[in-house]
Design an enzyme around this catalytic site. Structure first.
Site, mmCIF file in Angstrom:
data_model
loop_
_atom_site.group_PDB
_atom_site.id
_atom_site.type_symbol
_atom_site.label_atom_id
_atom_site.label_comp_id
_atom_site.label_asym_id
_atom_site.label_seq_id
_atom_site.Cartn_x
_atom_site.Cartn_y
_atom_site.Cartn_z
ATOM 1 C CG ASP B 11 -1.965 -1.137 1.369
ATOM 2 O OD1 ASP B 11 -2.006 -1.642 0.059
ATOM 3 O OD2 ASP B 11 -2.637 -1.146 2.025
ATOM 4 C CG ASP B 130 -12.689 -3.614 -2.312
ATOM 5 O OD1 ASP B 130 -11.807 -4.397 -2.611
ATOM 6 O OD2 ASP B 130 -12.565 -2.338 -2.350
#
Lengths: 211, 252
Positions: B11, B130
């Site tokens: 990330d 997601d």
């Protein structure tokens, strides 16, 4: 010595260029690498690399839409026998025909057709990831071990008309051509530029290849 | 035999890795390029950067990260986060990404999937999904980093993007993400049994057994993990040896 990487807007151009630059920098007599679509530069190149990702027809059209590009490739590769390497779709383009989204005529430099991989549900398409290859005795695979893994990503494959033109195979689940060669023309279905150390070995061998 | 892929994910916020790191040889713990180089050397099969930079003004810092990584790591690199348009994809590919993952923008405009696949090739387009469970054996697609619920069924959506030309699906379980309780293998199986493109499992890995279950029960083609690698709990090599010992084909 000049090495031309053909720029027709292929998505993997950058990766191919970086990988060749990296291996080239380790040579005692490095090439001058140019990324180009200029017919003059292509005809003065001592080695030629054709990258390619995406659909066969799109790649072919992109090449034919650049004036003089295909003709200069034919002069260099077919007439002057300049060593040539096609990668992924750049390799499939060497075939006579492809059946990806319709029927498309290829360069016709190595006899055969490009057809869809047929597989049961558990074999996902695209054939994506690292798979092992078996290769025949060829300069391109000098120093590689049988069963080495290379990075593949494709849904269609090159069915060679003559078995001697297939110099490496993989299985997914049936046998698939992994590399081809005919005289000064070679190509890989896998991506040497994405195949870590094994891929760098292939690039090195191509740079050293004197067919 | 095709190998199961292990993909460490970083990330990145403003060009820096945001999750904690614990590498011994790392000079700069927050430098994503350095971490990518280490993962590459350890035998990662691919790399994934997820740009979580809040302000789009600062997104260009990621391009430099992508460029430097591509110059040093000769394995596939997927980049995602904030990808909205064909121009965004073009820019990332130009700087050295091999695949680009699209999340919210594909839900907002499903045509983008086909346009992107046609322009750059299916192999280049990863659709990130997601997913959150809403009932027994039912999952809905969430967008905007998991903040917004849609009424879209995950399995149907995955099928649709596959038909439109997506090359693979990065499937994250919102229920499991960050819990270290293992992948949602029911979710994975629901998708992998219906969809004919590769599925990358994401969200929930806490130990080696979880990774094995993602393959055996979830039937994932690839496994994505962040924290177990970042915090040095397991190396890529350990993961692969464990999977190999359990008869999973991996590249060692």
């Amino acid at each position: 010595m000049n090495l031309a990487i053909i720029n027709f807007g292929s998505g993997n151009l950058h990766s191919v260029h970086k990988a060749f630059e990296n291996v080239n920098s380790e040579l005692s007599n490095p090439y001058n690498i140019v990324v180009t679509n200029d017919p003059k530069e292509i005809q003065s190149a001592d080695k030629i690399v054709l990258p390619g990702v995406g659909a066969f027809g799109d790649c072919k059209n992109a090449i034919f839409n650049i004036e003089g590009l295909h003709a200069s490739l034919e002069v260099s590769v077919l007439k002057n026998k300049v060593p040539f390497m096609g990668i992924c779709v750049g390799m499939q383009l060497l075939a006579d025909l492809s059946y990806e989204f319709g029927t498309h005529v290829g360069f016709g430099w190595i006899p055969g057709e490009v057809t869809r991989i047929v597989s049961p549900q558990e074999y996902k398409i695209p054939h994506m990831g690292w798979n092992e290859i078996r290769f025949s005795d060829h300069k391109l695979f000098d120093g590689c071990e049988q069963g080495s893994d290379f990075y593949f990503v494709h849904s269609f494959y090159f069915q060679n008309q003559k078995s001697e033109h297939s110099i490496a195979t993989t299985k997914y689940p049936d046998q698939i051509t992994a590399a081809v060669c005919k005289e000064n023309i070679c190509g890989t279905q896998f991506h040497p530029e994405k195949s870590h150390i094994n891929g760098k070995r292939i690039i090195y061998n191509f740079l050293e290849w004197r067919p | 035999m095709l190998k199961k892929r292990i993909i460490p994910c970083l990330d990145v916020d403003n060009g820096r890795v945001v999750k904690g790191v614990n590498f011994i040889d790392l000079v700069d713990a927050g430098d994503p390029v350095e971490q990518a180089i280490i993962y590459n050397a350890e035998g990662a099969d691919e790399l994934c950067f997820l740009d979580i930079t809040a302000s789009s003004d600062n997104r260009d810092t990621l391009l430099e990260v992508v460029k430097k990584t591509a110059e040093n790591c000769f394995i596939p690199l997927t980049v995602g986060g904030g990808v909205r348009s064909l121009d965004d994809i073009s820019r990332l590919l130009h700087f050295g990404a091999d695949k680009v993952s699209i999340n919210t923008a594909a839900v907002d405009n499903i045509d983008l999937v086909a346009e992107a696949a046609n322009k750059y090739g299916s192999s280049t387009i990863v659709i990130a999904v997601d997913a959150k469970q809403t009932a027994e054996n039912q999952w809905k697609v969430f967008t905007h980093g998991g903040r917004k619920m849609t009424n879209i069924d995950v399995v149907n959506y995955c099928n649709e993007v596959a038909k439109l030309g997506a090359g693979e699906i990065l499937l994250t379980s919102m229920d499991r993400d960050g819990t270290k309780s293992g992948f949602d293998n029911k979710l994975l199986k629901a998708v992998t049994s219906k969809v004919n493109i590769p599925v990358i499992a994401s969200g929930g890995v806490g130990n080696l057994n979880h990774l094995l279950d993602g393959i055996l029960e979830g039937e994932a083609s690839a496994l994505l993990a962040a924290s177990i690698f970042h915090f040095g709990e397991y190396s890529i090599g350990e993961v692969k040896r464990y999977l190999a010992d359990n008869n999973i084909p991996v590249r060692i």
